[in-house]
Design a protein around this motif. Structure first.
Motif, PDB file in Angstrom:
ATOM      1  N   ILE A 104      -5.157  67.293 -78.899  1.00  0.00           N
ATOM      2  CA  ILE A 104      -4.766  68.697 -78.770  1.00  0.00           C
ATOM      3  C   ILE A 104      -3.247  68.846 -78.848  1.00  0.00           C
ATOM      4  O   ILE A 104      -2.730  69.935 -79.132  1.00  0.00           O
ATOM      5  N   PHE A 105      -2.530  67.768 -78.620  1.00  0.00           N
ATOM      6  CA  PHE A 105      -1.071  67.769 -78.764  1.00  0.00           C
ATOM      7  C   PHE A 105      -0.631  67.204 -80.117  1.00  0.00           C
ATOM      8  O   PHE A 105       0.303  67.712 -80.730  1.00  0.00           O
ATOM      9  N   LEU A 106      -1.304  66.168 -80.592  1.00  0.00           N
ATOM     10  CA  LEU A 106      -0.924  65.554 -81.859  1.00  0.00           C
ATOM     11  C   LEU A 106      -1.102  66.507 -83.042  1.00  0.00           C
ATOM     12  O   LEU A 106      -0.372  66.399 -84.041  1.00  0.00           O
ATOM     13  N   VAL A 107      -2.036  67.450 -82.933  1.00  0.00           N
ATOM     14  CA  VAL A 107      -2.264  68.377 -84.039  1.00  0.00           C
ATOM     15  C   VAL A 107      -1.042  69.263 -84.276  1.00  0.00           C
ATOM     16  O   VAL A 107      -0.860  69.812 -85.366  1.00  0.00           O
ATOM     17  N   ASN A 108      -0.167  69.383 -83.269  1.00  0.00           N
ATOM     18  CA  ASN A 108       1.045  70.186 -83.441  1.00  0.00           C
ATOM     19  C   ASN A 108       2.058  69.537 -84.382  1.00  0.00           C
ATOM     20  O   ASN A 108       2.914  70.230 -84.941  1.00  0.00           O
ATOM     21  N   VAL A 109       1.990  68.227 -84.529  1.00  0.00           N
ATOM     22  CA  VAL A 109       3.035  67.516 -85.272  1.00  0.00           C
ATOM     23  C   VAL A 109       3.082  67.931 -86.746  1.00  0.00           C
ATOM     24  O   VAL A 109       4.150  68.336 -87.239  1.00  0.00           O
ATOM     25  N   PRO A 110       1.982  67.842 -87.514  1.00  0.00           N
ATOM     26  CA  PRO A 110       2.076  68.276 -88.919  1.00  0.00           C
ATOM     27  C   PRO A 110       2.384  69.766 -89.054  1.00  0.00           C
ATOM     28  O   PRO A 110       3.114  70.167 -89.959  1.00  0.00           O
ATOM     29  N   LEU A 111       1.858  70.590 -88.133  1.00  0.00           N
ATOM     30  CA  LEU A 111       2.157  72.020 -88.174  1.00  0.00           C
ATOM     31  C   LEU A 111       3.641  72.274 -87.916  1.00  0.00           C
ATOM     32  O   LEU A 111       4.280  73.093 -88.588  1.00  0.00           O
ATOM     33  N   GLY A 112       4.191  71.556 -86.931  1.00  0.00           N
ATOM     34  CA  GLY A 112       5.601  71.720 -86.613  1.00  0.00           C
ATOM     35  C   GLY A 112       6.498  71.306 -87.763  1.00  0.00           C
ATOM     36  O   GLY A 112       7.477  71.995 -88.088  1.00  0.00           O
ATOM     37  N   VAL A 113       6.188  70.197 -88.396  1.00  0.00           N
ATOM     38  CA  VAL A 113       6.991  69.716 -89.528  1.00  0.00           C
ATOM     39  C   VAL A 113       6.928  70.709 -90.683  1.00  0.00           C
ATOM     40  O   VAL A 113       7.954  71.016 -91.324  1.00  0.00           O
ATOM     41  N   ALA A 114       5.739  71.249 -90.958  1.00  0.00           N
ATOM     42  CA  ALA A 114       5.597  72.230 -92.038  1.00  0.00           C
ATOM     43  C   ALA A 114       6.398  73.495 -91.739  1.00  0.00           C
ATOM     44  O   ALA A 114       7.075  74.044 -92.620  1.00  0.00           O
ATOM     45  N   CYS A 115       6.337  73.969 -90.502  1.00  0.00           N
ATOM     46  CA  CYS A 115       7.085  75.169 -90.120  1.00  0.00           C
ATOM     47  C   CYS A 115       8.591  74.931 -90.221  1.00  0.00           C
ATOM     48  O   CYS A 115       9.347  75.833 -90.624  1.00  0.00           O
ATOM     49  N   LEU A 116       9.044  73.739 -89.857  1.00  0.00           N
ATOM     50  CA  LEU A 116      10.462  73.414 -89.986  1.00  0.00           C
ATOM     51  C   LEU A 116      10.921  73.481 -91.442  1.00  0.00           C
ATOM     52  O   LEU A 116      11.988  74.035 -91.748  1.00  0.00           O
ATOM     53  N   ALA A 117      10.119  72.934 -92.337  1.00  0.00           N
ATOM     54  CA  ALA A 117      10.485  72.932 -93.755  1.00  0.00           C
ATOM     55  C   ALA A 117      10.554  74.358 -94.299  1.00  0.00           C
ATOM     56  O   ALA A 117      11.482  74.722 -95.034  1.00  0.00           O
TER      57      ALA A 117
ATOM     58  N   ARG B  64      17.659  82.020 -86.901  1.00  0.00           N
ATOM     59  CA  ARG B  64      16.996  80.924 -87.618  1.00  0.00           C
ATOM     60  C   ARG B  64      17.416  79.577 -87.036  1.00  0.00           C
ATOM     61  O   ARG B  64      16.597  78.661 -86.914  1.00  0.00           O
ATOM     62  N   ARG B  65      18.688  79.439 -86.674  1.00  0.00           N
ATOM     63  CA  ARG B  65      19.176  78.181 -86.112  1.00  0.00           C
ATOM     64  C   ARG B  65      18.446  77.852 -84.813  1.00  0.00           C
ATOM     65  O   ARG B  65      17.986  76.721 -84.613  1.00  0.00           O
ATOM     66  N   LEU B  66      18.339  78.834 -83.916  1.00  0.00           N
ATOM     67  CA  LEU B  66      17.647  78.587 -82.641  1.00  0.00           C
ATOM     68  C   LEU B  66      16.163  78.332 -82.851  1.00  0.00           C
ATOM     69  O   LEU B  66      15.558  77.493 -82.179  1.00  0.00           O
ATOM     70  N   PHE B  67      15.561  79.065 -83.803  1.00  0.00           N
ATOM     71  CA  PHE B  67      14.146  78.874 -84.102  1.00  0.00           C
ATOM     72  C   PHE B  67      13.891  77.447 -84.566  1.00  0.00           C
ATOM     73  O   PHE B  67      12.905  76.806 -84.158  1.00  0.00           O
ATOM     74  N   THR B  68      14.797  76.920 -85.396  1.00  0.00           N
ATOM     75  CA  THR B  68      14.671  75.548 -85.883  1.00  0.00           C
ATOM     76  C   THR B  68      14.773  74.548 -84.731  1.00  0.00           C
ATOM     77  O   THR B  68      13.995  73.583 -84.660  1.00  0.00           O
ATOM     78  N   ILE B  69      15.720  74.774 -83.826  1.00  0.00           N
ATOM     79  CA  ILE B  69      15.872  73.886 -82.664  1.00  0.00           C
ATOM     80  C   ILE B  69      14.610  73.919 -81.801  1.00  0.00           C
ATOM     81  O   ILE B  69      14.113  72.879 -81.346  1.00  0.00           O
ATOM     82  N   GLY B  70      14.076  75.122 -81.568  1.00  0.00           N
ATOM     83  CA  GLY B  70      12.859  75.241 -80.765  1.00  0.00           C
ATOM     84  C   GLY B  70      11.680  74.538 -81.394  1.00  0.00           C
ATOM     85  O   GLY B  70      10.909  73.842 -80.710  1.00  0.00           O
ATOM     86  N   LEU B  71      11.514  74.680 -82.710  1.00  0.00           N
ATOM     87  CA  LEU B  71      10.425  73.994 -83.414  1.00  0.00           C
ATOM     88  C   LEU B  71      10.539  72.483 -83.278  1.00  0.00           C
ATOM     89  O   LEU B  71       9.547  71.785 -83.026  1.00  0.00           O
ATOM     90  N   ALA B  72      11.746  71.966 -83.474  1.00  0.00           N
ATOM     91  CA  ALA B  72      11.946  70.521 -83.385  1.00  0.00           C
ATOM     92  C   ALA B  72      11.649  70.007 -81.979  1.00  0.00           C
ATOM     93  O   ALA B  72      10.972  68.973 -81.805  1.00  0.00           O
ATOM     94  N   LEU B  73      12.149  70.711 -80.959  1.00  0.00           N
ATOM     95  CA  LEU B  73      11.917  70.294 -79.576  1.00  0.00           C
ATOM     96  C   LEU B  73      10.440  70.352 -79.225  1.00  0.00           C
ATOM     97  O   LEU B  73       9.895  69.430 -78.589  1.00  0.00           O
ATOM     98  N   PHE B  74       9.761  71.400 -79.652  1.00  0.00           N
ATOM     99  CA  PHE B  74       8.332  71.555 -79.375  1.00  0.00           C
ATOM    100  C   PHE B  74       7.528  70.427 -80.024  1.00  0.00           C
ATOM    101  O   PHE B  74       6.603  69.873 -79.420  1.00  0.00           O
ATOM    102  N   THR B  75       7.878  70.073 -81.249  1.00  0.00           N
ATOM    103  CA  THR B  75       7.143  69.042 -81.974  1.00  0.00           C
ATOM    104  C   THR B  75       7.321  67.675 -81.318  1.00  0.00           C
ATOM    105  O   THR B  75       6.359  66.922 -81.133  1.00  0.00           O
ATOM    106  N   VAL B  76       8.559  67.341 -80.948  1.00  0.00           N
ATOM    107  CA  VAL B  76       8.824  66.067 -80.276  1.00  0.00           C
ATOM    108  C   VAL B  76       8.109  66.009 -78.930  1.00  0.00           C
ATOM    109  O   VAL B  76       7.503  64.988 -78.562  1.00  0.00           O
TER     110      VAL B  76
END
Length: 469
Positions: free
Chosen positions: A163-176, A71-83
């Motif tokens: 096509i990249f900006l649409v990832n931001v709300p999805l990434g934030v939701a997945c992080l939460a 879970r820790r690595l998954f969270t790091i990957g999500l954050a990096l992908f979103t940024v």
């Protein structure tokens, strides 16, 4: 039960996001080329910078997840992908975009490597896991296939940066959701980080892709291409030597004595280096040769995508009557037949000419994806599911990166960008499709011979892992 459902939701959502980012850019390539003033070489790296970074780091990400927490690595990957998605949207030139895509690929590697491991931990019961893997497989195939439609709609309606900006709300939701609902897990006997293996594998893959991308432009016999190919061979040989000698390799080579494990990797590479890689060139054909808009090109894939989604979902029930071995092998055969049918396309064809081939290939993909994921997880002890997922994802992403680059040697893609004869492009695309079909048929034969162990039976792999440890 709620933890299981939330884990499946967040894994499928995150996987859809990163698979979309492999496919979604295809329909935006023409707009990107115009806005950022780049040619074919730069466009290829929009795809390959992402997949190469993903392919060369996903195995290490899986091993780190087993050691430090999935879970820790998954969270790091999500954050990096979103940024990184924000950086891609802000790109002012092709070099910045491709650099951001590489960073995005590293984030995607961490997410991809941990996804299957999270599912294995959340669904220990094999019947329930089969249903989860069916949903996961449907997500992979559907996301990749519907990517051109999503990309086309966003590019036509809002511009390619969306096509990249649409990832931001999805990434934030997945992080939460991940922080609140996903359980942590790790391997108590995890291996140390294999720095030598990481460096040699990354360098070898990078030089190989670079040589394949530049071969047509610089000449296959030129000193620089020969040097890059020789360097790639040397680094990859060094990687194998390191893995064979050190006590705790990132890729225990003894795993490949298990036919089910090896078959899962062969199948993943075969479909990725063929069907998933040729998407890049088929989408250019639809837009630049047939003159379809971005959204029209995306709609061409929609019928096959819908059918594939239902086929993938049905594999859970089919598993009681049809072996995973048959689903993987028959799936690859159908994908090969589908690509052979796509060779009917000509310079003046209707957009519908590709529908039969697309639908047949999507049916094959729907059968293949859940079954091969089951073999990848079932062929190792559950405690090392991160390693197994990382290896399988390495073969998937390396297949896409190598495939896009290698097929470029057959297709004069500049013709699709107004720099040559469209007929030459179509002829090269036919050659590439036949090569891809043959690769799928060869992969089907290999998988039929290798995948002899029952799906989900890890006993043989368990002994090998004990030996490797």
């Amino acid at each position: 039960m709620r933890t299981q459902r939330w884990t499946l939701v967040v894994v499928c959502a995150a996987t859809a996001m990163l698979m979309l980012d492999i496919a979604v850019v295809n329909t935006a390539l023409s707009k990107i080329a115009g806005d950022l003033h780049t040619g074919l070489h730069g466009l290829q790296w929009v795809v390959d910078a992402y997949t190469l970074a993903l392919a060369s780091t996903v195995l290490t990400a899986g091993a780190l997840a087993d050691r430090f927490g999935r879970r820790r690595l998954f969270t790091i990957g999500l954050a990096l992908f979103t940024v990184a998605s924000v950086l891609c949207a802000a790109a002012g030139d092709i070099a910045f975009l491709n650099s951001a895509r590489a960073l995005q690929g590293i984030g995607g590697a961490i997410m991809f490597a941990v996804s299957l491991a999270l599912l294995a931990n959340a669904f220990p019961d094999m019947k329930e896991r089969a249903g989860a893997l069916a949903a996961y497989g449907a997500t992979i195939g559907a996301s990749f296939a519907v990517g051109p439609l999503v990309g086309g709609a966003l590019t036509s309606g809002l511009g390619w940066r969306w096509i990249f900006l649409v990832n931001v709300p999805l990434g934030v939701a997945c992080l939460a959701i991940t922080r609140a609902r996903v359980a942590e897990s790790r391997d108590r006997f995890a291996r140390r980080v294999d720095v030598g293996g990481l460096v040699t594998l990354t360098a070898g893959l990078f030089l190989l892709i670079l040589a394949l991308l530049r071969g047509n432009e610089d000449g296959w016999g030129s000193a620089i291409i020969v040097a890059e190919l020789a360097g790639a061979g040397a680094f990859l040989a060094a990687f194998l030597a390191i893995e064979a000698q050190i006590a705790e390799p990132m890729l225990p080579l003894r795993l490949f004595r298990n036919g089910a494990f090896t078959g899962a990797q062969v199948g993943a590479f075969a479909i990725s280096a063929s069907f998933f890689a040729v998407f890049f060139y088929i989408t250019l054909y639809l837009q630049q040769i047939l003159g379809l808009s971005a959204i029209e090109a995306g709609l061409v894939y929609l019928p096959g995508t819908v059918i594939m989604f239902f086929v993938s979902g049905a594999t859970s029930a089919m598993g009681e009557r049809v072996s995973g071995r048959a689903m993987v092998s028959v799936g690859l055969v159908l994908v090969g037949i589908g690509m052979a049918l796509m060779t009917l396309a000509q310079v003046d064809s209707s957009w519908a000419i590709g529908l039969p081939g697309s639908i047949v290939a999507m049916i094959g993909t729907g059968l293949f994806n859940p079954a091969v994921s089951g073999f990848a997880l079932g062929s190792v002890p559950e405690r090392q599911s991160g390693l197994a997922a990382g290896v399988n994802d390495t073969f998937r992403q390396a297949g896409i990166a190598v495939g896009v680059a290698a097929l470029g040697a057959l297709i004069p893609a500049g013709a699709a960008l107004g720099q040559g004869d469209p007929a030459a492009y179509v002829s090269g695309m036919h050659d590439a499709l036949w090569v891809c079909a043959v690769l799928c048929f060869a992969g089907a034969i290999a998988c039929w011979r290798l995948l002899r162990a029952p799906l989900g039976a890890p006993a043989a792999a368990g002994h090998l892992m004990a030996d490797a440890a």
